[in-house]
Scaffold this active site. Structure first.
Site, PDB file in Angstrom:
ATOM      1  N   GLY A 123     -10.574  16.715 -30.963  1.00 46.60           N
ATOM      2  CA  GLY A 123      -9.122  16.836 -31.004  1.00 46.60           C
ATOM      3  C   GLY A 123      -8.407  15.712 -31.706  1.00 46.60           C
ATOM      4  N   GLY A 183      -8.618  19.145 -35.457  1.00 47.68           N
ATOM      5  CA  GLY A 183      -8.254  19.017 -34.056  1.00 47.68           C
ATOM      6  C   GLY A 183      -6.859  18.465 -33.842  1.00 47.68           C
ATOM      7  CE1 TYR A 217     -21.591  20.569 -39.036  1.00 45.61           C
ATOM      8  CE2 TYR A 217     -21.257  21.753 -41.097  1.00 45.61           C
ATOM      9  CZ  TYR A 217     -20.769  21.280 -39.889  1.00 45.61           C
ATOM     10  OH  TYR A 217     -19.472  21.520 -39.539  1.00 45.61           O
ATOM     11  CG  HIS A 238     -15.783  18.060 -47.022  1.00 48.17           C
ATOM     12  ND1 HIS A 238     -17.067  18.522 -47.135  1.00 48.17           N
ATOM     13  CD2 HIS A 238     -15.571  17.862 -45.696  1.00 48.17           C
ATOM     14  CE1 HIS A 238     -17.616  18.615 -45.939  1.00 48.17           C
ATOM     15  NE2 HIS A 238     -16.734  18.222 -45.046  1.00 48.17           N
ATOM     16  CE  LYS A 254     -13.432   9.107 -58.884  1.00 48.50           C
ATOM     17  NZ  LYS A 254     -14.222   7.938 -59.334  1.00 48.50           N
TER      18      LYS A 254
END
EC number: 1.1.1.271
Length: 333
Positions: A16, A21, A143, A186, A194
């Site tokens: 959370g 979350g 995963y 990600h 960047k």
């Protein structure tokens, strides 16, 4: 059908204080869940891989509904470095939470799965009936399989013990409060960082992993939170349901969208020696549309602009924002 009751339910959100979350908790508060009925334990408060601590958490808070968002996850570099840890941690957290849900009579368990569980050669758009057709992309398979296996456990617990649950499969999420640490971020937050850093430093090139040909689907975080709640209110079994925007975007196009949103006028280069990850990802939204009447609301360009604006306004509070870029930056996952 077990609907959510925002005025009376005691709701626990694992993870959370993470990206999704945080937004989910805010959305629940906006819909009337009071502070005394909403619990989002930190990692320091509860180690979810420890069954005794999970049992104690159930005993203390006595939840009616759990949204299980907690995960150990990262980009391609992190998955390459920690395949064993990613499987163990994600599987152990779910096993303990689901078993204690049975023991304590939880009314509904909402499990957030992952698009990484889809087979590497899944037919696009990904439909929910393809999960067990073949093996996922090897880099992220530990995963993905750990998260998918918890859906099997929930289905077994529904059939044997009557535990009501649902399982959502979100695509790549993005938005304010995302993880912008280049070691673990990600592709969306990594690229935003960047480009903004290049502008700050007066650089005229930005290098991105891979060829730019890989494609991904992106869902704005407020849409994801709404989708989780919408599904939890209407679904009582673990038939997986995709949550996405319905738009597949090549990474080259995404980089151009982010460059435009940040105001970067330089050159984008591609590091072909680095991996692209899974070639394509896009989800079929047919089940969500037909069974839930749900669809995303925030277009990609609008969501990117909002995320960039948040970054510019909150750079001082973003962890590691001022650190030098790493070789693993702007990777696709």
């Amino acid at each position: 059908m077990s609907h959510l009751n925002f005025e009376h339910d005691r709701i626990l959100v694992t993870g959370g204080h993470g990206f999704l979350g945080t937004q989910l908790c805010q959305t629940l508060r906006d819909r009337g869940v009071t502070a005394d009925r909403l619990y989002a334990p930190t990692h320091a408060e509860v180690e979810l891989t420890d069954e005794a601590q999970v049992a104690s958490m159930y005993q203390r808070f006595k939840p009616d509904v759990i949204f299980h968002l907690a995960a150990e996850v990262g980009g391609i570099g992190a998955n390459q470095a920690h395949p064993g840890r990613f499987f163990y941690a994600n599987f152990a957290m779910g096993i303990h939470l689901i078993e204690q849900a049975r023991i304590h009579g939880l009314r509904k368990f909402v499990h957030c799965g992952t698009v990484c569980a889809y087979p590497e050669n899944a037919t696009r758009p990904f439909t929910e009936d393809q999960f067990w057709n073949s093996y996922p992309a090897p880099i992220t398979a530990p995963y993905g399989i750990a998260k998918l296996s918890l859906g099997v456990m929930l289905d077994g617990y529904r059939r044997e013990y009557g535990l009501q649950s649902c399982m959502l499969i979100p695509v790549n999420l993005y938005g304010p409060n995302d993880n912008f640490d280049l070691q673990t971020a990600h592709v969306m937050p990594a690229l935003i960082r960047k480009f903004l850093h290049a502008i700050e430093r007066g650089e005229d090139t930005v290098s991105v992993w891979g060829s730019g040909k890989a494609s991904r689907e992106f869902l704005y975080v407020t849409d994801a939170a709404d989708g989780l709640i919408h599904t939890a209110d209407r679904v009582d079994e673990t038939t997986p349901i995709n949550l996405g925007s319905g738009r597949e975007t090549p990474i080259k196009e995404l980089a151009e969208i982010i460059a435009d949103a940040t105001g970067f006028k330089g050159q984008i280069t591609w590091d072909h020696d680095k991996p692209d990850g899974q070639p394509r990802r896009c989800l079929s939204m047919e089940r969500a549309h037909e069974q839930l009447g749900w669809s995303a609301r925030v277009p990609l360009e609008q969501g990117v602009e909002q995320t960039v604006a948040w970054c510019k306004a909150n750079q001082g509070d973003i962890r590691g924002w001022g650190r030098a870029d790493s070789p693993a930056s702007a990777k696709v996952s």
